[in-house]
Each structure stands twice: as C-alpha cells, then as structure tokens.
Design a protein around this motif. Structure first.
Motif, mmCIF file in Angstrom:
data_model
loop_
_atom_site.group_PDB
_atom_site.id
_atom_site.type_symbol
_atom_site.label_atom_id
_atom_site.label_comp_id
_atom_site.label_asym_id
_atom_site.label_seq_id
_atom_site.Cartn_x
_atom_site.Cartn_y
_atom_site.Cartn_z
ATOM 1 N N PHE A 1 0.734 -1.222 -0.005
ATOM 2 C CA PHE A 1 0.183 0.102 -0.071
ATOM 3 C C PHE A 1 0.899 1.207 0.066
ATOM 4 C CE2 PHE A 1 -2.765 -3.451 1.701
ATOM 5 C CZ PHE A 1 -3.761 -2.967 1.079
ATOM 6 N N PRO A 2 0.737 2.481 -0.702
ATOM 7 C CA PRO A 2 1.675 3.407 -0.907
ATOM 8 C C PRO A 2 1.125 4.373 0.221
ATOM 9 C CG PRO A 2 -0.288 3.360 -2.667
ATOM 10 C CD PRO A 2 -0.352 2.110 -1.927
ATOM 11 N N VAL A 3 2.192 4.969 0.531
ATOM 12 C CA VAL A 3 1.940 6.215 1.490
ATOM 13 C C VAL A 3 2.569 7.434 0.889
ATOM 14 C CG1 VAL A 3 2.889 6.935 3.532
ATOM 15 C CG2 VAL A 3 2.498 4.596 3.476
ATOM 16 N N THR A 4 1.423 8.202 0.613
ATOM 17 C CA THR A 4 1.693 9.492 -0.205
ATOM 18 C C THR A 4 1.281 10.780 0.581
ATOM 19 O OG1 THR A 4 1.309 8.301 -2.188
ATOM 20 C CG2 THR A 4 1.440 10.606 -2.306
ATOM 21 N N ILE A 5 2.272 11.852 0.679
ATOM 22 C CA ILE A 5 1.774 12.978 1.654
ATOM 23 C C ILE A 5 1.658 14.286 0.543
ATOM 24 C CG2 ILE A 5 2.492 12.045 3.770
ATOM 25 C CD1 ILE A 5 4.910 13.819 3.253
ATOM 26 N N ILE A 6 1.403 15.123 1.049
ATOM 27 C CA ILE A 6 1.550 16.451 0.227
ATOM 28 C C ILE A 6 2.114 17.399 1.166
ATOM 29 C CG2 ILE A 6 0.291 18.851 -0.496
ATOM 30 C CD1 ILE A 6 -2.207 16.949 -1.026
ATOM 31 N N GLN A 7 3.412 17.761 0.409
ATOM 32 C CA GLN A 7 4.308 18.601 1.417
ATOM 33 C C GLN A 7 3.836 20.107 1.482
ATOM 34 O OE1 GLN A 7 8.432 16.898 0.609
ATOM 35 N NE2 GLN A 7 7.621 16.965 -1.517
ATOM 36 N N ALA A 8 4.697 20.858 2.431
ATOM 37 C CA ALA A 8 4.150 22.242 2.610
ATOM 38 C C ALA A 8 4.224 23.098 1.222
ATOM 39 C CB ALA A 8 5.172 22.767 3.559
ATOM 40 N N ASP A 9 4.892 22.907 0.425
ATOM 41 C CA ASP A 9 4.971 23.474 -0.955
ATOM 42 C C ASP A 9 3.834 22.985 -1.776
ATOM 43 O OD1 ASP A 9 5.877 21.227 -1.884
ATOM 44 O OD2 ASP A 9 7.800 22.066 -2.478
ATOM 45 N N GLY A 10 3.037 22.038 -1.382
ATOM 46 C CA GLY A 10 1.828 21.557 -2.262
ATOM 47 C C GLY A 10 2.575 20.543 -3.284
ATOM 48 N N SER A 11 3.609 20.062 -3.030
ATOM 49 C CA SER A 11 4.238 18.960 -3.958
ATOM 50 C C SER A 11 3.981 17.599 -3.136
ATOM 51 C CB SER A 11 5.736 19.039 -4.178
ATOM 52 O OG SER A 11 6.452 19.171 -3.069
#
Length: 132
Positions: A1-11
């Motif tokens: 299962f992938p773990v994906t986040i949005i960083q502070a800069d939106g990337s």
C-alpha cells in the motif's frame, strides 16, 4: 500500500516498495514519468495505485492499472472541464467528485454498481460548502 503526502509547498512525496510504480511512477495518467508535479490539495492511496487532486481541480493517477483504475477520464485532466472538489479510491476503483455533484468512477466500477460504465457519471450527490 502506498504512503503519499502533500508537502508544505503543495508537491507530493511518496514511498512504497514500488512494485507497481506507486512511489516512483513509471508513467502517470498525465503522460509524465516520476511523481506528478504541481500543487495538490488532496491525495488518496489505495491497494497499488494513488489518485491526487491538484489545486486547479484536475486529477492525476499512477501505479497499478489492471482494471483501468489509473486511466483518468480526459474530462478530469483538463482545467477547462475537470472542476473536481474531492477524490478517493478503493481497491481497483478511482473516484472524483465534481463541483456540480457528479461522482465519476473508473476502474473496476461494477464492484460499486451493477451495469456501471468506467469513466462515466456513477451518480449525482449534493455538494456542500465545506468541499468547495
């Protein structure tokens, strides 16, 4: 299962064992390689694929595509026609809710509704202000 986040800069930043291109995509639904670029406001990972919503309302997917779950309908990739406010995924299905309440589903959609057609409107839902 992938773990994906949005960083502070939106990337986006993702990690996984990358068996299906979950953390270092081979090709995204927008035709690029590697993690999609742009500013994102929502991301949702499922079994072996991920769907993300850009700030401009467009949608991108990557990872496994066994049932077409990463084949984003063309209308959801264009800033002129997408207008999405929410995305989600489960197993081999991707979902996008448009501002007008249309819930679009693609992938193995017959798991959701008998006779459903991938990439077409599944149903219309009321969209409340908190999603907009």
């Amino acid at each position: 299962f992938p773990v994906t986040i949005i960083q502070a800069d939106g990337s986006i930043f993702a990690w996984d064992r990358n068996e299906w291109g979950e953390s270092l995509p081979f090709e995204n639904s927008d035709g690029t390689e590697g993690l999609p670029t742009g500013k994102f406001k929502q991301v949702c990972g499922s079994y072996h694929h991920t769907i993300a919503l850009r700030e401009d309302g467009t949608v991108v997917c990557w990872g496994e595509n066994r049932y077409g779950e990463s084949n984003v309908p063309a209308s959801l990739k264009s800033v002129n026609t997408a207008d999405c406010v929410w995305v989600g995924s489960c197993a081999y299905i991707s979902l996008a809710l448009k501002r007008n309440g249309d819930l679009i589903a693609w992938g193995r959609v017959t798991d959701l509704k008998s006779g459903a057609v991938s990439g077409e409107k599944l149903l219309n839902l009321p969209v409340f202000g908190f999603l907009i």
